[in-house]
Design a protein around this motif. Sequence first.
Motif, PDB file in Angstrom:
ATOM      1  N   LEU A  90     -29.764   3.626  83.521  1.00  0.00           N
ATOM      2  CA  LEU A  90     -30.364   3.885  82.206  1.00  0.00           C
ATOM      3  C   LEU A  90     -29.989   5.250  81.625  1.00  0.00           C
ATOM      4  N   ILE A  91     -29.310   6.106  82.395  1.00  0.00           N
ATOM      5  CA  ILE A  91     -29.071   7.481  81.974  1.00  0.00           C
ATOM      6  C   ILE A  91     -28.346   7.562  80.627  1.00  0.00           C
ATOM      7  N   VAL A  92     -27.171   6.951  80.504  1.00  0.00           N
ATOM      8  CA  VAL A  92     -26.357   7.124  79.297  1.00  0.00           C
ATOM      9  C   VAL A  92     -26.983   6.450  78.071  1.00  0.00           C
ATOM     10  N   PRO A  93     -27.382   5.169  78.139  1.00  0.00           N
ATOM     11  CA  PRO A  93     -28.002   4.579  76.951  1.00  0.00           C
ATOM     12  C   PRO A  93     -29.290   5.281  76.543  1.00  0.00           C
ATOM     13  N   SER A  94     -30.072   5.750  77.512  1.00  0.00           N
ATOM     14  CA  SER A  94     -31.290   6.479  77.181  1.00  0.00           C
ATOM     15  C   SER A  94     -30.952   7.792  76.482  1.00  0.00           C
ATOM     16  N   PHE A  95     -29.960   8.506  76.995  1.00  0.00           N
ATOM     17  CA  PHE A  95     -29.579   9.782  76.388  1.00  0.00           C
ATOM     18  C   PHE A  95     -29.069   9.587  74.968  1.00  0.00           C
ATOM     19  N   VAL A  96     -28.183   8.626  74.760  1.00  0.00           N
ATOM     20  CA  VAL A  96     -27.594   8.406  73.440  1.00  0.00           C
ATOM     21  C   VAL A  96     -28.664   8.022  72.415  1.00  0.00           C
ATOM     22  N   THR A  97     -29.517   7.065  72.751  1.00  0.00           N
ATOM     23  CA  THR A  97     -30.513   6.591  71.791  1.00  0.00           C
ATOM     24  C   THR A  97     -31.584   7.648  71.520  1.00  0.00           C
ATOM     25  N   ASN A  98     -31.977   8.399  72.543  1.00  0.00           N
ATOM     26  CA  ASN A  98     -33.017   9.404  72.334  1.00  0.00           C
ATOM     27  C   ASN A  98     -32.489  10.646  71.631  1.00  0.00           C
ATOM     28  N   LEU A  99     -31.248  11.029  71.902  1.00  0.00           N
ATOM     29  CA  LEU A  99     -30.659  12.147  71.181  1.00  0.00           C
ATOM     30  C   LEU A  99     -30.534  11.806  69.700  1.00  0.00           C
ATOM     31  N   TRP A 100     -30.151  10.574  69.391  1.00  0.00           N
ATOM     32  CA  TRP A 100     -30.074  10.137  67.999  1.00  0.00           C
ATOM     33  C   TRP A 100     -31.458  10.203  67.354  1.00  0.00           C
ATOM     34  N   GLN A 101     -32.476   9.763  68.072  1.00  0.00           N
ATOM     35  CA  GLN A 101     -33.849   9.814  67.561  1.00  0.00           C
ATOM     36  C   GLN A 101     -34.267  11.250  67.291  1.00  0.00           C
ATOM     37  N   LEU A 102     -33.815  12.184  68.130  1.00  0.00           N
ATOM     38  CA  LEU A 102     -34.176  13.585  67.980  1.00  0.00           C
ATOM     39  C   LEU A 102     -33.523  14.219  66.759  1.00  0.00           C
ATOM     40  N   ILE A 103     -32.215  14.023  66.596  1.00  0.00           N
ATOM     41  CA  ILE A 103     -31.487  14.754  65.555  1.00  0.00           C
ATOM     42  C   ILE A 103     -31.513  14.061  64.203  1.00  0.00           C
ATOM     43  N   ALA A 104     -31.874  12.774  64.176  1.00  0.00           N
ATOM     44  CA  ALA A 104     -31.836  12.042  62.902  1.00  0.00           C
ATOM     45  C   ALA A 104     -32.928  12.504  61.945  1.00  0.00           C
ATOM     46  N   GLY A 105     -33.968  13.138  62.453  1.00  0.00           N
ATOM     47  CA  GLY A 105     -35.084  13.536  61.594  1.00  0.00           C
ATOM     48  C   GLY A 105     -34.935  14.895  60.951  1.00  0.00           C
ATOM     49  N   GLY A 106     -33.831  15.601  61.211  1.00  0.00           N
ATOM     50  CA  GLY A 106     -33.621  16.900  60.584  1.00  0.00           C
ATOM     51  C   GLY A 106     -33.639  18.025  61.601  1.00  0.00           C
ATOM     52  N   PRO A 107     -33.796  19.279  61.129  1.00  0.00           N
ATOM     53  CA  PRO A 107     -33.767  20.449  62.019  1.00  0.00           C
ATOM     54  C   PRO A 107     -34.824  20.359  63.111  1.00  0.00           C
ATOM     55  N   VAL A 108     -34.450  20.811  64.291  1.00  0.00           N
ATOM     56  CA  VAL A 108     -35.356  20.685  65.441  1.00  0.00           C
ATOM     57  C   VAL A 108     -35.664  22.030  66.093  1.00  0.00           C
ATOM     58  N   ARG A 109     -35.188  23.134  65.508  1.00  0.00           N
ATOM     59  CA  ARG A 109     -35.371  24.438  66.165  1.00  0.00           C
ATOM     60  C   ARG A 109     -36.853  24.757  66.360  1.00  0.00           C
ATOM     61  N   GLY A 110     -37.650  24.563  65.321  1.00  0.00           N
ATOM     62  CA  GLY A 110     -39.073  24.855  65.432  1.00  0.00           C
ATOM     63  C   GLY A 110     -39.756  23.985  66.472  1.00  0.00           C
ATOM     64  N   LEU A 111     -39.370  22.724  66.527  1.00  0.00           N
ATOM     65  CA  LEU A 111     -39.951  21.787  67.481  1.00  0.00           C
ATOM     66  C   LEU A 111     -39.606  22.193  68.909  1.00  0.00           C
ATOM     67  N   ILE A 112     -38.341  22.594  69.113  1.00  0.00           N
ATOM     68  CA  ILE A 112     -37.917  23.018  70.451  1.00  0.00           C
ATOM     69  C   ILE A 112     -38.701  24.252  70.890  1.00  0.00           C
ATOM     70  N   GLY A 113     -38.885  25.208  69.965  1.00  0.00           N
ATOM     71  CA  GLY A 113     -39.655  26.398  70.299  1.00  0.00           C
ATOM     72  C   GLY A 113     -41.091  26.079  70.676  1.00  0.00           C
ATOM     73  N   ARG A 114     -41.704  25.148  69.940  1.00  0.00           N
ATOM     74  CA  ARG A 114     -43.090  24.790  70.214  1.00  0.00           C
ATOM     75  C   ARG A 114     -43.251  24.113  71.559  1.00  0.00           C
ATOM     76  N   PHE A 115     -42.312  23.248  71.913  1.00  0.00           N
ATOM     77  CA  PHE A 115     -42.451  22.440  73.126  1.00  0.00           C
ATOM     78  C   PHE A 115     -41.619  22.962  74.296  1.00  0.00           C
ATOM     79  N   ALA A 116     -41.049  24.155  74.169  1.00  0.00           N
ATOM     80  CA  ALA A 116     -40.213  24.699  75.243  1.00  0.00           C
ATOM     81  C   ALA A 116     -40.939  24.774  76.586  1.00  0.00           C
ATOM     82  N   PRO A 117     -42.196  25.265  76.648  1.00  0.00           N
ATOM     83  CA  PRO A 117     -42.881  25.298  77.956  1.00  0.00           C
ATOM     84  C   PRO A 117     -43.033  23.914  78.575  1.00  0.00           C
ATOM     85  N   MET A 118     -43.322  22.914  77.754  1.00  0.00           N
ATOM     86  CA  MET A 118     -43.462  21.555  78.266  1.00  0.00           C
ATOM     87  C   MET A 118     -42.127  21.021  78.777  1.00  0.00           C
ATOM     88  N   MET A 119     -41.041  21.308  78.040  1.00  0.00           N
ATOM     89  CA  MET A 119     -39.730  20.806  78.441  1.00  0.00           C
ATOM     90  C   MET A 119     -39.266  21.463  79.739  1.00  0.00           C
TER      91      MET A 119
END
Length: 243
Positions: A45-74
């Motif tokens: 499941l590694i590659v299909p999961s990565f491709v589909t989830n990365l698309w879900q992440l970047i398709a919604g626009g800038p993610v810098r603020g989101l990454i900063g907010r959730f960095a401790p969780m990640m």
Amino acid sequence: MSILLITLTFLLAGMVKGVTGMGLPTVAMGVLGALISPLAAASLLIVPSFVTNLWQLIAGGPVRGLIGRFAPMMLAILAGTFAGSFFMVGGAVRQVTGALGVVLAAYALYALLARPRRVPARHERWLSPLIGLVTGVLSGATGVFVVPAVPYIQALGLEKDELVQALGLSFTVSTVALAASLAWHGAFQADNLLWSSAAVLPALAGMALGQIVRQRISPAAFRRGFLVCLLLLGLEMALRPLL
């Protein structure tokens, strides 16, 4: 492993993700984990999961603020996944299969029965790393990274687009952490990568099909049916080591 089985599994998993916005790894691990070892299923499941989830992440626009907010969780997800991976690669196939079944059934029950909750913002600083650590351990041990990350993120009161991106971020990091931990243990081989890459096309085709299905039936009804099936599958897998 049959090419037809892999194709049908990821077609179904992609369709569920296309309708509900999540569920590809959960379905893939649920179906494949019932037929092969959880370690082999996680590698697929590694590659299909990565491709589909990365698309879900970047398709919604800038993610810098989101990454900063959730960095401790990640970061906690990364640490927890490496810790949990010792269970998956340790050879305890029956125990890991049972644990996977428990996680699937617990998630399905929660999603079916639990009332929506709201996490106060003042608790996010300490709760996010804790949720990330638990999610990582379960992800490393079972290959499923929805519990408890998904209910937690849904309880933060994010806007719709932010919620989709936050889930995409969590799933992407979990996928990368799982791949890295398997590679670290020497369990993610080149032939696994080839089979996993081959699963991308049926996963994407399933997502496209799921988006069509979403326009024709109620997503809520589809989600309930999916969760009931997931619950039954999880119970069967949880009870299997006892039989």
